[in-house]
Design an enzyme around this catalytic site. Structure first.
Site, PDB file in Angstrom:
ATOM      1  N   SER A 131      -8.077 -36.115  -2.043  1.00 32.46           N
ATOM      2  CA  SER A 131      -8.570 -36.378  -3.394  1.00 32.46           C
ATOM      3  C   SER A 131      -8.867 -37.845  -3.599  1.00 32.46           C
ATOM      4  CB  SER A 131      -7.535 -35.918  -4.418  1.00 32.46           C
ATOM      5  OG  SER A 131      -6.280 -36.457  -4.119  1.00 32.46           O
ATOM      6  N   HIS A 152     -13.279 -30.645  -1.575  1.00 32.56           N
ATOM      7  CA  HIS A 152     -12.235 -31.022  -2.531  1.00 32.56           C
ATOM      8  C   HIS A 152     -12.096 -29.952  -3.608  1.00 32.56           C
ATOM      9  CE1 HIS A 152     -10.627 -33.840  -5.846  1.00 32.56           C
ATOM     10  NE2 HIS A 152      -9.632 -33.364  -5.131  1.00 32.56           N
ATOM     11  N   GLU A 164     -15.895 -29.947  -4.825  1.00 33.70           N
ATOM     12  CA  GLU A 164     -16.756 -31.082  -4.489  1.00 33.70           C
ATOM     13  C   GLU A 164     -16.958 -31.055  -2.975  1.00 33.70           C
ATOM     14  OE1 GLU A 164     -15.681 -34.429  -7.852  1.00 33.70           O
ATOM     15  OE2 GLU A 164     -14.303 -34.220  -6.183  1.00 33.70           O
ATOM     16  N   ASN A 202     -12.229 -37.093  -9.866  1.00 37.07           N
ATOM     17  CA  ASN A 202     -11.069 -37.987  -9.957  1.00 37.07           C
ATOM     18  C   ASN A 202     -11.440 -39.402 -10.380  1.00 37.07           C
ATOM     19  OD1 ASN A 202      -9.157 -36.088  -9.507  1.00 37.07           O
ATOM     20  ND2 ASN A 202      -8.907 -36.511  -7.325  1.00 37.07           N
TER      21      ASN A 202
HETATM   22  N1  3HC Z   1      -2.724 -18.351  -9.754  1.00 37.74           N
HETATM   23  C1  3HC Z   1      -3.251 -17.244 -10.288  1.00 37.74           C
HETATM   24  N2  3HC Z   1      -3.522 -17.107 -11.599  1.00 37.74           N
HETATM   25  C2  3HC Z   1      -3.232 -18.145 -12.403  1.00 37.74           C
HETATM   26  C3  3HC Z   1      -2.679 -19.354 -11.920  1.00 37.74           C
HETATM   27  C4  3HC Z   1      -2.422 -19.423 -10.525  1.00 37.74           C
HETATM   28  N3  3HC Z   1      -1.883 -20.513  -9.948  1.00 37.74           N
HETATM   29  N4  3HC Z   1      -2.520 -20.195 -12.961  1.00 37.74           N
HETATM   30  C5  3HC Z   1      -2.949 -19.570 -14.043  1.00 37.74           C
HETATM   31  N5  3HC Z   1      -3.395 -18.325 -13.730  1.00 37.74           N
HETATM   32  C6  3HC Z   1      -4.018 -17.340 -14.613  1.00 37.74           C
HETATM   33  C7  3HC Z   1      -3.100 -16.189 -14.864  1.00 37.74           C
HETATM   34  O1  3HC Z   1      -3.848 -15.035 -15.037  1.00 37.74           O
HETATM   35  C8  3HC Z   1      -2.459 -16.567 -16.207  1.00 37.74           C
HETATM   36  O2  3HC Z   1      -1.925 -15.474 -16.826  1.00 37.74           O
HETATM   37  P1  3HC Z   1      -0.345 -15.099 -16.568  1.00 37.74           P
HETATM   38  O3  3HC Z   1       0.436 -16.256 -17.110  1.00 37.74           O
HETATM   39  O4  3HC Z   1      -0.197 -13.866 -17.343  1.00 37.74           O
HETATM   40  O5  3HC Z   1      -0.110 -14.916 -15.118  1.00 37.74           O
HETATM   41  C9  3HC Z   1      -3.641 -17.200 -16.908  1.00 37.74           C
HETATM   42  O6  3HC Z   1      -4.317 -17.946 -15.884  1.00 37.74           O
HETATM   43  C10 3HC Z   1      -3.308 -18.133 -18.025  1.00 37.74           C
HETATM   44  O7  3HC Z   1      -2.441 -19.113 -17.555  1.00 37.74           O
HETATM   45  P2  3HC Z   1      -1.459 -19.903 -18.497  1.00 37.74           P
HETATM   46  O8  3HC Z   1      -1.046 -19.045 -19.645  1.00 37.74           O
HETATM   47  O9  3HC Z   1      -0.395 -20.478 -17.615  1.00 37.74           O
HETATM   48  O10 3HC Z   1      -2.252 -21.164 -19.054  1.00 37.74           O
HETATM   49  P3  3HC Z   1      -3.738 -21.437 -19.531  1.00 37.74           P
HETATM   50  O11 3HC Z   1      -4.296 -20.380 -20.394  1.00 37.74           O
HETATM   51  O12 3HC Z   1      -3.714 -22.833 -20.038  1.00 37.74           O
HETATM   52  O13 3HC Z   1      -4.646 -21.467 -18.213  1.00 37.74           O
HETATM   53  C11 3HC Z   1      -5.378 -23.063 -16.589  1.00 37.74           C
HETATM   54  C12 3HC Z   1      -4.238 -22.158 -17.111  1.00 37.74           C
HETATM   55  C13 3HC Z   1      -6.533 -22.212 -16.091  1.00 37.74           C
HETATM   56  C14 3HC Z   1      -4.787 -23.847 -15.430  1.00 37.74           C
HETATM   57  C15 3HC Z   1      -5.905 -24.003 -17.724  1.00 37.74           C
HETATM   58  O14 3HC Z   1      -4.816 -24.581 -18.411  1.00 37.74           O
HETATM   59  C16 3HC Z   1      -6.788 -25.123 -17.222  1.00 37.74           C
HETATM   60  O15 3HC Z   1      -7.960 -24.924 -16.960  1.00 37.74           O
HETATM   61  N6  3HC Z   1      -6.222 -26.340 -17.114  1.00 37.74           N
HETATM   62  C17 3HC Z   1      -6.915 -27.527 -16.617  1.00 37.74           C
HETATM   63  C18 3HC Z   1      -6.662 -27.674 -15.146  1.00 37.74           C
HETATM   64  C19 3HC Z   1      -7.406 -28.839 -14.565  1.00 37.74           C
HETATM   65  O16 3HC Z   1      -7.987 -29.664 -15.228  1.00 37.74           O
HETATM   66  N7  3HC Z   1      -7.370 -28.910 -13.224  1.00 37.74           N
HETATM   67  C20 3HC Z   1      -7.954 -30.008 -12.475  1.00 37.74           C
HETATM   68  C21 3HC Z   1      -6.878 -30.948 -12.105  1.00 37.74           C
HETATM   69  S1  3HC Z   1      -7.471 -32.325 -11.195  1.00 37.74           S
HETATM   70  C22 3HC Z   1      -7.343 -31.877  -9.586  1.00 37.74           C
HETATM   71  O17 3HC Z   1      -6.902 -30.811  -9.237  1.00 37.74           O
HETATM   72  C23 3HC Z   1      -7.838 -32.863  -8.584  1.00 37.74           C
HETATM   73  C24 3HC Z   1      -6.776 -33.263  -7.609  1.00 37.74           C
HETATM   74  O18 3HC Z   1      -7.393 -33.974  -6.586  1.00 37.74           O
HETATM   75  C25 3HC Z   1      -5.694 -34.115  -8.230  1.00 37.74           C
END
Ligand code: 3HC
Length: 303
Positions: A131, A152, A164, A202
């Site tokens: 990342s 990525h 990415e 990022n």
């Molecule tokens: N696996 C499978 N399903 C998942 C999951 C996982 N790890 N995480 C969430 N889900 C699904 C499930 O169906 C879950 O329902 P359940 O709780 O009944 O199992 C559903 O999503 C809803 O999850 P939550 O109730 O926990 O929470 P949200 O409604 O907020 O959704 C999210 C979760 C999709 C992660 C949402 O919060 C989101 O889009 N968050 C932003 C994440 C983001 O910005 N990511 C980028 C980070 S930067 C990065 O990764 C770069 C790196 O280089 C650092």
């Protein structure tokens, strides 16, 4: 130069490192019907990786099978059949595509790729899920720079739609097309980026998160209020602190420290005492039960 046919596909892949990101990448590959091998360093790590993937697949199955327990089990078992774990690098190297997702340490990545370059067949394409490190730098220890790109993924991998695809100066157009094709096959939307610091996401996201931390350090607002503000004011699914805990506070610190070292005059990349103190106390986010917030054993935030 070894040339791959434009139409050749990756029919089996291996992921080196079965942590949160690597496990997620292997999982979505298996879900797409492509066999994936996960390389790990010990049986303990393999057990952890397997448990994590089973847990995530159960969440996917719940939605897909309308909560029908028999169908859910069949779904999870079916996907798990596409996954293999090993600690044997030679076995994991015998594949079409290797996606590396080990720790963000250039020395570890250099050592690993120098070894795997000797073990893997000539046709094997290499990709790193780094990342924050440069793809060309990681690839420099190999003799296949034309077949070495960046893939990525975003956390949580099973949910986030973006990949990415990082194009170095030396990456061949055929391999770039294959990496984009792979991202599409595993259900993601690829965007192509140059091998530039932080790529697209990022480079924008980490300075934003650091600004949020600095805002709290200056006493402008509380952590929950900053998160609420960004969720309700901008429609973000998570606030910057929730996201930091979810990705891992140590990951954010690693990225910003690396960039600060390269550009010490850039105020956006300055380290933060609040973040440094948190990490010194072992509070790395959800994975340790505490970061900016506290979490229960199921990873739910304790209000
Ligand atoms: N696996 C499978 N399903 C998942 C999951 C996982 N790890 N995480 C969430 N889900 C699904 C499930 O169906 C879950 O329902 P359940 O709780 O009944 O199992 C559903 O999503 C809803 O999850 P939550 O109730 O926990 O929470 P949200 O409604 O907020 O959704 C999210 C979760 C999709 C992660 C949402 O919060 C989101 O889009 N968050 C932003 C994440 C983001 O910005 N990511 C980028 C980070 S930067 C990065 O990764 C770069 C790196 O280089 C650092």
């Amino acid at each position: 130069m070894f040339r791959l046919s434009q139409t050749s596909l990756f029919s089996k892949i291996s992921v080196w490192g079965g942590g949160t990101m690597g496990g997620g990448i292997a999982q979505i590959t298996a879900q797409a019907g492509i066999p994936a091998t996960i390389l790990e360093v010990s049986q303990d790590r393999i057990d952890f990786s397997r448990k994590q993937i089973e847990g995530s697949l159960a969440r996917v199955a719940k939605k897909k099978c309308d909560g029908d327990a028999t169908k859910m089990k069949a779904y999870v078992d079916g996907i798990m059949k596409n996954l293999t774990w090993t600690t044997d690098e030679k076995q994991a190297a015998d594949t079409d595509l290797i996606v590396e997702a080990v720790i963000e340490d250039i020395k570890v990545k250099h050592d690993l790729f120098a070894r795997v370059d000797k073990l893997a067949p000539k046709k094997t394409v290499f990709a790193s899920n780094t990342s924050s490190l440069g793809i060309a730098d990681i690839a420099s220890v190999t003799g296949r720079k034309d077949r070495f790109g960046g893939l990525h993924f975003f956390s949580p991998v099973p949910m986030m739609k973006l990949v990415e695809v990082v194009r170095t100066e030396e990456l061949s157009p055929e391999v770039l097309a294959q990496l984009k094709d792979f991202a599409t096959k595993v259900g993601k939307v690829p965007v192509v980026t140059k091998d530039s610091m932080g790529f697209i996401v990022n480079r924008l996201l980490v300075p934003y998160q650091m600004e949020a931390i600095r805002l709290v350090e200056r006493g402008v607002a509380s952590i929950p209020d900053v998160d609420t503000a960004m969720k309700l004011g901008c429609g973000y699914p998570m606030g910057p602190f929730e996201l930091c805990d979810s990705v891992g506070c140590d990951i954010i610190k690693f990225v910003i420290d690396g960039w600060h070292k390269q550009y010490p005059e850039e105020p956006l990349f300055k380290p933060s005492k609040l973040l440094d103190d948190l990490i010194a106390q072992g509070k790395l986010g959800k994975k340790t039960g505490e970061g900016f917030y506290k979490y229960d054993s199921k990873g739910k935030k304790i209000e």
